[in-house]
Motif scaffolding. Structure first.
Motif, PDB file in Angstrom:
ATOM      1  N   GLU A 270       0.847  -1.192   0.000  1.00  0.00           N
ATOM      2  CA  GLU A 270       0.000   0.000   0.000  1.00  0.00           C
ATOM      3  C   GLU A 270       0.885   1.246   0.000  1.00  0.00           C
ATOM      4  N   PHE A 271       0.648   2.137  -0.949  1.00  0.00           N
ATOM      5  CA  PHE A 271       1.415   3.377  -1.004  1.00  0.00           C
ATOM      6  C   PHE A 271       0.613   4.422  -1.781  1.00  0.00           C
ATOM      7  N   THR A 272       1.078   5.662  -1.739  1.00  0.00           N
ATOM      8  CA  THR A 272       0.409   6.785  -2.396  1.00  0.00           C
ATOM      9  C   THR A 272       1.404   7.550  -3.252  1.00  0.00           C
ATOM     10  N   THR A 273       0.983   7.911  -4.440  1.00  0.00           N
ATOM     11  CA  THR A 273       1.769   8.816  -5.286  1.00  0.00           C
ATOM     12  C   THR A 273       0.960  10.085  -5.529  1.00  0.00           C
ATOM     13  N   THR A 274       1.670  11.202  -5.553  1.00  0.00           N
ATOM     14  CA  THR A 274       1.076  12.485  -5.948  1.00  0.00           C
ATOM     15  C   THR A 274       1.828  12.977  -7.169  1.00  0.00           C
ATOM     16  N   GLU A 275       1.104  13.236  -8.257  1.00  0.00           N
ATOM     17  CA  GLU A 275       1.748  13.593  -9.519  1.00  0.00           C
ATOM     18  C   GLU A 275       1.193  14.905 -10.072  1.00  0.00           C
ATOM     19  N   ILE A 276       2.065  15.659 -10.708  1.00  0.00           N
ATOM     20  CA  ILE A 276       1.660  16.746 -11.591  1.00  0.00           C
ATOM     21  C   ILE A 276       2.332  16.496 -12.931  1.00  0.00           C
TER      22      ILE A 276
ATOM     23  N   ASN B  48       4.441   9.531  -1.387  1.00  0.00           N
ATOM     24  CA  ASN B  48       5.562   8.855  -0.740  1.00  0.00           C
ATOM     25  C   ASN B  48       6.831   8.843  -1.572  1.00  0.00           C
ATOM     26  N   PHE B  49       6.758   9.312  -2.855  1.00  0.00           N
ATOM     27  CA  PHE B  49       7.904   9.109  -3.749  1.00  0.00           C
ATOM     28  C   PHE B  49       8.188  10.361  -4.569  1.00  0.00           C
ATOM     29  N   ASP B  50       9.490  10.562  -4.824  1.00  0.00           N
ATOM     30  CA  ASP B  50       9.961  11.667  -5.659  1.00  0.00           C
ATOM     31  C   ASP B  50      10.584  11.054  -6.924  1.00  0.00           C
ATOM     32  N   TYR B  51       9.982  11.271  -8.059  1.00  0.00           N
ATOM     33  CA  TYR B  51      10.460  10.655  -9.301  1.00  0.00           C
ATOM     34  C   TYR B  51      10.055  11.497 -10.511  1.00  0.00           C
ATOM     35  N   ASN B  52      10.651  11.181 -11.662  1.00  0.00           N
ATOM     36  CA  ASN B  52      10.310  11.787 -12.951  1.00  0.00           C
ATOM     37  C   ASN B  52       9.941  10.679 -13.930  1.00  0.00           C
TER      38      ASN B  52
ATOM     39  N   LEU C 117       3.741  13.084 -26.295  1.00  0.00           N
ATOM     40  CA  LEU C 117       4.833  13.346 -25.360  1.00  0.00           C
ATOM     41  C   LEU C 117       4.210  13.613 -23.989  1.00  0.00           C
ATOM     42  N   LYS C 118       4.666  12.861 -22.966  1.00  0.00           N
ATOM     43  CA  LYS C 118       4.072  12.961 -21.629  1.00  0.00           C
ATOM     44  C   LYS C 118       5.190  13.087 -20.591  1.00  0.00           C
ATOM     45  N   TYR C 119       4.984  14.004 -19.652  1.00  0.00           N
ATOM     46  CA  TYR C 119       5.921  14.127 -18.538  1.00  0.00           C
ATOM     47  C   TYR C 119       5.129  14.239 -17.234  1.00  0.00           C
ATOM     48  N   TYR C 120       5.531  13.449 -16.211  1.00  0.00           N
ATOM     49  CA  TYR C 120       4.888  13.499 -14.907  1.00  0.00           C
ATOM     50  C   TYR C 120       5.957  13.522 -13.813  1.00  0.00           C
ATOM     51  N   LYS C 121       5.686  14.345 -12.797  1.00  0.00           N
ATOM     52  CA  LYS C 121       6.595  14.490 -11.661  1.00  0.00           C
ATOM     53  C   LYS C 121       5.915  13.951 -10.410  1.00  0.00           C
ATOM     54  N   GLY C 122       6.589  12.985  -9.751  1.00  0.00           N
ATOM     55  CA  GLY C 122       6.093  12.480  -8.482  1.00  0.00           C
ATOM     56  C   GLY C 122       6.580  13.344  -7.331  1.00  0.00           C
ATOM     57  N   LEU C 123       5.682  13.711  -6.419  1.00  0.00           N
ATOM     58  CA  LEU C 123       5.999  14.626  -5.322  1.00  0.00           C
ATOM     59  C   LEU C 123       5.857  13.916  -3.979  1.00  0.00           C
ATOM     60  N   THR C 124       6.757  14.264  -3.048  1.00  0.00           N
ATOM     61  CA  THR C 124       6.636  13.729  -1.693  1.00  0.00           C
ATOM     62  C   THR C 124       5.711  14.588  -0.845  1.00  0.00           C
ATOM     63  N   SER C 125       5.373  15.753  -1.321  1.00  0.00           N
ATOM     64  CA  SER C 125       4.417  16.609  -0.608  1.00  0.00           C
ATOM     65  C   SER C 125       2.992  16.197  -0.966  1.00  0.00           C
TER      66      SER C 125
END
Length: 833
Positions: A610-616, A659-663, A647-655
């Protein structure tokens, strides 16, 4: 004195007037008008060759079989010739100038295809090659710009399907020739009274090189309908001109007889030569494919004018109809505009549809006769401007729009564009069908047809999403559901919707809802937000496709057996810019409940599943030549071209709970190359990279499709197991060439084999990360994955779809030691429309 003076004055007047009268008589213009028709059917014959007077001058009839000869000397005789008809010589009397002549031609017993090829140089080849040399300067769509108005009329009527009648076995329940003739007379009486369906439009078209179009419907009338939804049908069956390398007819491209090397593929016969009133030569040339030539070909007759070696008129039809139930023929006529440019002025389409269950019954015997539908579309182009003033903002992705007054035009407006008043037959069609349409609410039924195009069926204030009714995959099993959204009857600017689904294997409920505010319909500016609880495949690659892009990529979905449950809150902002680009800005929060086994080893997590991602993120889609029709209820797609780029770009945020910071970066390109006679090549390139602490289910698992369900799925690796390879950087290439008819074609209705070659390639890397937990040990693609395929399509064929078989072979560094383990057998399935 007065008498003497008057006498002298009269003599002077006679001295002046008599030479003037003689001169006027000598140069008087004589105009002879008439119409040429088929003797048996009464149908007008377009482009019939007419030679008159001693100098051998001539002309051809227009699309309606009409001609008009204006000369200084009376015409005494007409010599009339037409391919497929007996030559006729008609004597002209003085009384013929006071009325319109009607001349009837008798068809010949032999077909145009029965041609004797003589040895030596073919005189038609010189003319065809010269026409090809001049094609660009004669092609109106090579002009920098133009504008014209057109009047379009299309009607449908009932015909007796004689081909179906003749093909019946004598033991079947068919009617005699005498009974058929009697029933045919009744059909002819109905035809004379009214058509089955009729529509008219007046449009203004602006064109800007190379491919910008803006067509506005100024007036429209459709029998039985007030809504002008499908008035564009009358102009969608054929290409605007006869100069492109590929001629579009009835949904298929056909090699133009005036194209590079066409004299090696088509048989050309110089049928006749005559002279115009300005003493230019008119070359009448018939054409059909040479024997043993396997390509989408045409047959017909064209007239080429020596002034610029331009097409003056052409009649053409596909050698092989689009489907056994559907045939068509086109006619085009060109005029020299401003003494500089040959331009289409008349376009005609004849559509013949055999209806499988359409029959008329003889009341006295109870026996039936098969019926067919004949559609006739005529377009008359007027007010041609070869150098109009235009603005760049006049051209966009909206290619067809409607004037708000288009359905309210009076008779005076229509008569500005009609050549003639409506016949009583046409008037009856409007009156009778309009009353029927009002009684059965035909407008509502046609809006239903419109909605089916977009995959949504209107019911009261809601649309039912057909795509959400039923699906299948190995994780959920059969999935039944329902998707609803509000339609324009509630509000044009607001859409509210939701869906529910249940998987009979995983026994889980899926659901969601959304709200969408449309700020600008034309530019597709909208704000949307929503909630979903549904499933997601690990490594899933999703791309929004333009309408009409159907391929077999979806067949891989049947084989998916690993999924995760995701609760998702999202918001996004969409808009279109620069004609072919659409943009999307999005943000989401995703709560994963991992059911696939791809857990995450992270210190901040209470459970690895179980985890959560927040993306923009942002998405850009480019579709070449994507075109729409603007209606009061929204935009309807008219088609598109290639290439298509995503073309798609998504940024994972820890805020914000993540739970994760990624591109995450993804790219895809789809392209299709159509060759003149050797088929087409389809190319798909995909690539991407993931950086940072990417959770395991978001890694890229190469799209393998080797499974117990052996359907061939495009843009997947046919000999690769699902989830066999994992990557954080990857590049895939899927290349397929369909040879079409290059290797021949059978005469069978149900057996039309066609060959395809496929080459798939995959590369990728994966950097070890303790964050990732795998239920198995997936490999990397660092040494390159290769597979080649040979497919034979059309082993079972019908007008709707075709089936075949194929095999792929896996080779290279990742090949298995036993050669037979590298073979993947597949069933191919494709549509034929």
């Amino acid at each position: 004195m007065s008498c003497i003076h008057n006498s002298a004055l009269m003599k002077k007047l006679f001295a002046i007037l008599i030479p003037l009268i003689i001169s006027t008589t000598a140069f008087a213009q004589h105009t002879l008008k008439g119409k040429i028709i088929d003797k048996d059917t009464g149908s007008p014959l377009p482009f019939v060759n007419i030679v008159y007077n001693q100098k051998g001058q001539g002309l051809t009839t227009n699309l309606d079989g009409e001609f008009s000869i204006t000369t200084s000397n009376p015409v005494s005789q007409l010599v009339i010739s037409y391919v497929g008809y007996q030559q006729a010589i008609t004597e002209v009397n003085t009384s013929d100038y006071n009325k319109e002549m009607t001349i009837r031609l008798s068809p010949l017993a032999y077909s145009i295809e029965e041609v004797v090829i003589k040895p030596g140089i073919n005189p038609a080849h010189r003319i065809i090659k010269q026409a090809y040399k001049n094609r660009n300067q004669n092609n109106p769509e090579k002009l920098p710009r133009f504008r014209y108005y057109s009047y379009n009329k299309m009607y449908f009527t009932i015909e007796r399907d004689s081909s179906a009648l003749e093909s019946k076995d004598s033991t079947q329940n068919t009617i005699s020739k005498q009974q058929a003739d009697s029933l045919d007379q009744k059909i002819q009486q109905l035809k004379k009274k009214q058509h089955v369906f009729m529509m008219e439009t007046v449009t203004e078209r602006n064109f800007k090189h190379p491919n910008s179009n803006n067509e506005r419907v100024l007036a429209s009338r459709v029998s039985g309908l007030k809504d002008p939804f499908f008035v564009f049908l009358s102009t969608q069956f054929q290409s605007f001109s006869f100069y492109p390398e590929q001629i579009y007819l009835g949904g298929k491209n056909h090699l133009n007889p005036i194209s590079k090397g066409s004299t090696n593929r088509y048989l050309f016969v110089l049928e006749d030569t005559l002279f115009t009133q300005s003493f230019d030569s008119l070359f009448v040339i018939s054409f059909r494919p040479l024997r043993n030539q396997n390509f989408n070909s045409l047959k017909g007759v064209m007239t080429i004018n020596s002034n610029g070696y331009a097409i003056q008129n052409v009649i053409a039809e596909p050698v092989e109809p689009p489907t056994p139930m559907f045939t068509l023929k086109i006619q085009q006529r060109y005029d020299l505009i401003d003494s500089t440019m040959w331009f289409p002025v008349e376009l005609n389409t004849d559509i013949y549809m055999r209806m499988a269950n359409a029959q008329a019954q003889d009341t006295s015997t109870g026996k039936k006769i098969p019926l067919a539908i004949l559609g006739v579309g005529n377009t008359y182009i007027k007010n041609i401007d070869l150098n109009p003033s235009q603005r760049l903002r006049d051209f966009s992705h909206i290619e067809l729009s409607f004037d708000p007054m288009s359905g309210e035009r009076d008779e005076d407006f229509w008569m500005q564009f009609r050549d003639n008043s409506l016949t009583q037959q046409e008037i009856n069609t409007y009156q009778v069908i309009d009353s029927i349409g009002e009684a059965i609410n035909l407008d509502r039924q046609m809006r239903l047809f419109e909605s089916l195009i977009t995959g949504r069926v209107p019911v009261w204030y809601f649309n039912i999403d057909l795509n959400k009714l039923m699906a299948y995959n190995r994780f959920e099993g059969y999935r039944l559901g329902l998707g609803l959204e509000t339609n324009n009857r509630l509000a044009s600017w607001l859409t509210l919707g939701g869906h529910y689904a249940y998987g009979f294997k995983d026994k889980e409920h899926k659901y969601g809802g959304f709200g969408k505010i449309t700020l600008n319909q034309r530019h597709q500016v909208a704000v949307e937000g929503g909630y979903q609880y549904d499933v997601r495949e690990p490594g899933q690659l999703q791309y929004s496709k333009p309408f009409g892009l159907f391929d077999t990529e979806q067949f891989r979905n049947y084989s998916i057996w690993r999924m995760d449950y995701v609760e998702r809150y999202y918001g996004k902002f969409n808009f279109r810019a620069l004609k072919n680009f659409t943009f999307s800005l999005a943000a989401s929060s995703n709560n994963f409940d991992v059911a696939s086994g791809y857990w995450v080893n992270h210190s901040s997590l209470a459970n690895p599943d179980e985890f959560t991602t927040t993306e923009i993120g942002a998405e850009i889609k480019y579709v070449t030549g994507e075109r729409f029709m603007e209606t009061p209820r929204g935009l309807l797609p008219l088609g598109f071209q290639h290439p298509i780029i995503w073309l798609k770009y998504y940024k994972g945020l820890t805020s914000y709970g993540g739970n994760f910071d990624y591109n995450r970066l993804e790219f895809r390109l789809d392209h299709q190359i159509n060759y003149r006679v050797s088929g087409r090549t389809s190319i798909s390139l995909m690539g991407g990279l993931l950086e940072g602490d990417t959770p395991t289910p978001l890694l890229q698992f190469a799209p393998g499709s080797l499974d117990n369900l052996p359907f061939d799925a495009s843009r997947s690796f046919a000999a690769m197991k699902l989830y066999e390879f994992v990557s954080d950087k990857y590049a895939y290439a899927f290349i397929r060439h369909d040879f079409g008819k290059l290797f021949g074609e059978t005469n069978s209705k149900y057996f039309k084999p066609q060959l395809s070659l496929v080459q798939n390639i995959g590369y990728g890397t994966y950097k070890e990360n303790s964050l990732h937990i795998f239920p198995d040990n997936p490999k990397t693609l660092s040494e390159g994955y290769f597979e080649s395929g040979l497919l034979i399509n059309g082993l079972l064929w019908n007008p709707m779809y075709s089936m075949g078989i194929g095999a792929y072979y896996r080779w290279g560094s990742y090949a298995y030691s036993n050669w037979d383990d590298n073979i993947a057998l597949k069933i191919t399935l494709s549509t034929n429309f």
